[in-house]
Design an enzyme around this catalytic site. Structure first.
Site, PDB file in Angstrom:
ATOM      1  N   HIS A   1      -5.065 -10.433   8.396  1.00 29.45           N
ATOM      2  CA  HIS A   1      -6.240 -10.552   7.533  1.00 29.45           C
ATOM      3  C   HIS A   1      -6.005  -9.815   6.222  1.00 29.45           C
ATOM      4  O   HIS A   1      -5.304  -8.798   6.166  1.00 29.45           O
ATOM      5  CB  HIS A   1      -7.510 -10.058   8.239  1.00 29.45           C
ATOM      6  CG  HIS A   1      -7.537  -8.595   8.562  1.00 29.45           C
ATOM      7  ND1 HIS A   1      -7.914  -7.627   7.656  1.00 29.45           N
ATOM      8  CD2 HIS A   1      -7.262  -7.929   9.711  1.00 29.45           C
ATOM      9  CE1 HIS A   1      -7.876  -6.435   8.227  1.00 29.45           C
ATOM     10  NE2 HIS A   1      -7.482  -6.591   9.474  1.00 29.45           N
TER      11      HIS A   1
ATOM     12  N   ASP B   1      -8.602  -8.835   4.080  1.00 24.00           N
ATOM     13  CA  ASP B   1      -9.721  -8.021   3.628  1.00 24.00           C
ATOM     14  C   ASP B   1      -9.605  -6.596   4.142  1.00 24.00           C
ATOM     15  O   ASP B   1      -8.847  -6.305   5.081  1.00 24.00           O
ATOM     16  CB  ASP B   1     -11.050  -8.636   4.062  1.00 24.00           C
ATOM     17  CG  ASP B   1     -11.200  -8.733   5.578  1.00 24.00           C
ATOM     18  OD1 ASP B   1     -10.195  -9.061   6.242  1.00 24.00           O
ATOM     19  OD2 ASP B   1     -12.305  -8.485   6.098  1.00 24.00           O
TER      20      ASP B   1
ATOM     21  N   ASP C   1      -4.594  -1.012   7.563  1.00 27.47           N
ATOM     22  CA  ASP C   1      -5.388  -2.130   8.097  1.00 27.47           C
ATOM     23  C   ASP C   1      -5.705  -3.138   7.010  1.00 27.47           C
ATOM     24  O   ASP C   1      -6.734  -3.065   6.377  1.00 27.47           O
ATOM     25  CB  ASP C   1      -6.669  -1.563   8.711  1.00 27.47           C
ATOM     26  CG  ASP C   1      -7.388  -2.553   9.587  1.00 27.47           C
ATOM     27  OD1 ASP C   1      -6.814  -3.605   9.887  1.00 27.47           O
ATOM     28  OD2 ASP C   1      -8.534  -2.264   9.973  1.00 27.47           O
TER      29      ASP C   1
ATOM     30  N   GLU D   1     -12.286 -10.439   8.183  1.00 27.84           N
ATOM     31  CA  GLU D   1     -12.035  -9.936   9.533  1.00 27.84           C
ATOM     32  C   GLU D   1     -12.849  -8.687   9.833  1.00 27.84           C
ATOM     33  O   GLU D   1     -13.187  -8.426  10.986  1.00 27.84           O
ATOM     34  CB  GLU D   1     -10.541  -9.634   9.708  1.00 27.84           C
ATOM     35  CG  GLU D   1     -10.111  -9.351  11.130  1.00 27.84           C
ATOM     36  CD  GLU D   1     -10.248  -7.876  11.549  1.00 27.84           C
ATOM     37  OE1 GLU D   1     -10.160  -7.606  12.759  1.00 27.84           O
ATOM     38  OE2 GLU D   1     -10.445  -7.020  10.658  1.00 27.84           O
ATOM     39  N   GLU D   2     -13.169  -7.912   8.793  1.00 22.38           N
ATOM     40  CA  GLU D   2     -13.787  -6.606   9.003  1.00 22.38           C
ATOM     41  C   GLU D   2     -15.308  -6.670   9.153  1.00 22.38           C
ATOM     42  O   GLU D   2     -15.963  -5.637   9.205  1.00 22.38           O
ATOM     43  CB  GLU D   2     -13.447  -5.666   7.832  1.00 22.38           C
ATOM     44  CG  GLU D   2     -11.951  -5.367   7.668  1.00 22.38           C
ATOM     45  CD  GLU D   2     -11.392  -4.490   8.778  1.00 22.38           C
ATOM     46  OE1 GLU D   2     -12.138  -4.166   9.724  1.00 22.38           O
ATOM     47  OE2 GLU D   2     -10.213  -4.133   8.703  1.00 22.38           O
TER      48      GLU D   2
ATOM     49  N   GLU E   1      -1.756  -6.566  13.187  1.00 19.23           N
ATOM     50  CA  GLU E   1      -2.637  -5.394  13.221  1.00 19.23           C
ATOM     51  C   GLU E   1      -1.809  -4.123  13.446  1.00 19.23           C
ATOM     52  O   GLU E   1      -0.776  -4.153  14.117  1.00 19.23           O
ATOM     53  CB  GLU E   1      -3.656  -5.541  14.346  1.00 19.23           C
ATOM     54  CG  GLU E   1      -4.714  -6.598  14.105  1.00 19.23           C
ATOM     55  CD  GLU E   1      -5.795  -6.149  13.142  1.00 19.23           C
ATOM     56  OE1 GLU E   1      -5.780  -4.981  12.703  1.00 19.23           O
ATOM     57  OE2 GLU E   1      -6.669  -6.981  12.832  1.00 19.23           O
TER      58      GLU E   1
ATOM     59  N   HIS F   1      -9.361   2.385   8.508  1.00 19.37           N
ATOM     60  CA  HIS F   1     -10.692   2.671   7.954  1.00 19.37           C
ATOM     61  C   HIS F   1     -10.855   4.133   7.553  1.00 19.37           C
ATOM     62  O   HIS F   1     -11.911   4.508   7.037  1.00 19.37           O
ATOM     63  CB  HIS F   1     -11.818   2.295   8.934  1.00 19.37           C
ATOM     64  CG  HIS F   1     -11.787   0.877   9.390  1.00 19.37           C
ATOM     65  ND1 HIS F   1     -12.751   0.337  10.214  1.00 19.37           N
ATOM     66  CD2 HIS F   1     -10.926  -0.134   9.148  1.00 19.37           C
ATOM     67  CE1 HIS F   1     -12.480  -0.924  10.461  1.00 19.37           C
ATOM     68  NE2 HIS F   1     -11.359  -1.231   9.830  1.00 19.37           N
TER      69      HIS F   1
END
Length: 358
Positions: free
Chosen positions: A70, A72, A100, A130-131, A159, A333
Site C-alpha cells: 500500500h 498510503d 509502513d 489501507e490505513e 508489510e 505509525h
C-alpha cells in the site's frame, strides 16, 4: 514533481517516495508517479483503478505470484522529510512511511522494473487507503471491479516484518459498546442517570479479560481485547445520557468472523453492542509448495503476524499469502518511524534471489 527513477537503489527510492506525502485519501500524486513509471516498462501490462495500480508480466509461466504494497500512510507528525540517521550503530532512514510501508514499496518498484524474465509470472499491486476502514481499501474496490487480477498461486505483502517471513495474520473487529442514561443538571445529578458511570462494568470486564495464545499451523498467535476510545457527555454541567466505549478485538485466524463476533457479544452480555468493522484473519499459508520455496530462498524463520494485513484478502480467495518487508512493525505509525538500510537491501536481495532463481 520529477518522474520516479526506478533504476536507482531501493534505499534511494525509499527516500524519494517517503518525501511525497500520501496520507490516506491523498495518494493521487504518488499514484500518478508510480503509474507513469511502470507504464514505461514494455514487459508489464498496466491497469489503474483510482489510485491503485496493477502491473503484470505475461510470460506464460506455469505459476503466478502476486506481490502487493500500500502507498498510503497515517498522518505526518513532523517526520517528513526523510532523514538519514544512525541509531544504535545502524544506518537508518527516519520518517513517516519508512516502515509502513514505503521501503517495501520501493523494493517492489525496483524489482518490477529490473526483473524482465522472472521464473514466475508476477502481478505487482500498489494500492490506496489501507490505513483506514476496509471498505475504502483499494484492494476492496479492485476485488469488485477486476477480481481476475487476484488470480495467483501465492501472494506476498510487503508489510514490515523485520525482513522475516510472517505467515497469515490475526483478524480485526471493532465494536461500540453503549450505555444510556437520563440527562439532568449536574447540580441535581440525582434526578438523572449517568451513562458514563454505567460504563464502569465494561471497563472492568476488559481489565479482567485474559487474551488467548493460539497455535495455528505451527505458529502462535496472540489475541487482544482492548478499549481504544471512549466518548460521552455534551457539556460540563449536564449528566450524560449516553456513553460509547469503542473496543478492538484482534483474534487468531483459527476463528471466523461469526465466532469473533460471538466472543465480543458474550464478553459484553447485557450491553448494547454494535459491530462497526470486521475483517477475518488469514491462516499462515506456509504449507503451499511456493511458500516453502520462498521461505528457503530468503533464509527466514516463519513467524506469526499479529496485526491485520491484506494477506487476509488473498487467503479468502484461496491464495496462500505471507508478509515480507523491511522495518520493525512495532515502529509502524510511531513518530520515531525508521527502517534500517540493511533491511531494505536484504529484502531486495531475498526477493530477487527467489524470483530469478533458475
Amino acid at each position: 514533481m520529477p518522474a520516479l527513477d526506478l533504476t536507482q537503489s531501493s534505499v534511494d527510492l525509499t527516500r524519494v517516495i517517503c518525501d511525497i506525502p500520501s496520507v490516506s485519501g491523498e495518494e493521487t500524486t504518488l499514484a500518478d508517479l508510480i503509474h507513469e513509471a511502470v507504464s514505461a516498462l514494455d514487459h508489464l501490462e498496466v491497469y489503474r483503478d483510482g489510485d491503485t495500480i496493477v502491473a503484470r508480466t505475461h510470460l506464460g509461466r506455469d505459476r503466478r505470484v502476486a506481490i502487493a504494497g500500500h502507498i498510503d500512510t497515517v498522518p505526518i507528525n513532523g517526520n517528513v522529510p526523510t532523514q538519514d540517521r544512525v541509531v544504535d550503530g545502524n544506518q537508518v532512514l527516519w520518517g513517516r512511511g519508512t516502515v509502513d510501508m514505503k521501503a517495501g514499496v520501493a523494493v517492489q518498484l525496483v524489482l518490477a522494473a529490473e526483473l524482465t524474465d522472472p521464473t514466475v509470472d508476477i502481478t505487482w499491486m500498489w494500492y490506496d487507503h489501507e490505513e483506514v476502514d476496509a471498505e475504502l481499501n483499494g484492494l476492496t474496490r479492485l476485488s469488485r471491479t477486476r477480481p481476475d487480477l487476484f488470480a495467483a498461486d501465492f501472494a506476498i505483502l510487503g508489510e514490515p516484518s523485520n525482513g522475516e517471513v510472517e505467515g497469515g495474520c490475526n483478524g480485526n473487529l471493532r465494536a461500540l459498546v453503549t450505555t444510556t442514561g437520563v440527562r439532568a443538571h449536574s447540580a441535581r445529578s440525582w434526578i438523572g442517570e449517568n451513562a458514563i458511570h454505567a460504563a464502569a462494568p465494561i471497563l472492568t470486564r476488559l481489565a479482567e479479560h485474559r487474551a488467548r495464545e493460539v497455535t495455528v499451523d505451527g505458529l502462535v498467535y496472540r489475541e487482544g481485547l482492548n478499549a481504544v476510545r471512549i466518548s460521552g457527555g455534551i457539556a460540563g454541567n449536564v449528566i450524560p445520557d449516553e456513553c460509547r466505549v469503542e473496543v478492538n478485538y484482534r483474534f487468531a485466524p483459527s476463528r471466523d468472523a461469526a465466532e469473533a463476533e460471538r466472543v465480543v457479544r458474550d464478553v459484553f452480555s447485557g450491553f448494547d453492542v454494535e459491530i462497526v468493522d470486521l475483517a477475518e484473519g488469514a491462516r499462515p499459508g506456509l504449507d503451499a509448495e511456493l511458500a516453502q520455496d520462498f521461505v528457503r530462498a530468503v533464509g527466514a524463520e516463519p513467524r506469526p503476524k499479529y496485526g491485520w494485513t491484506d494477506v487476509a484478502r488473498f487467503s479468502a480467495l484461496g491464495v496462500p499469502a505471507v508478509n515480507y518487508g523491511p522495518g520493525d512493525p512495532h515502529l509502524a505509525h510511531h513518530d520515531e518511524e525508521r527502517v534500517p538500510v540493511a533491511q531494505i537491501e536484504a529484502v531486495e536481495r531475498g526477493l530477487r534471489a527467489w524470483l530469478s532463481a533458475g
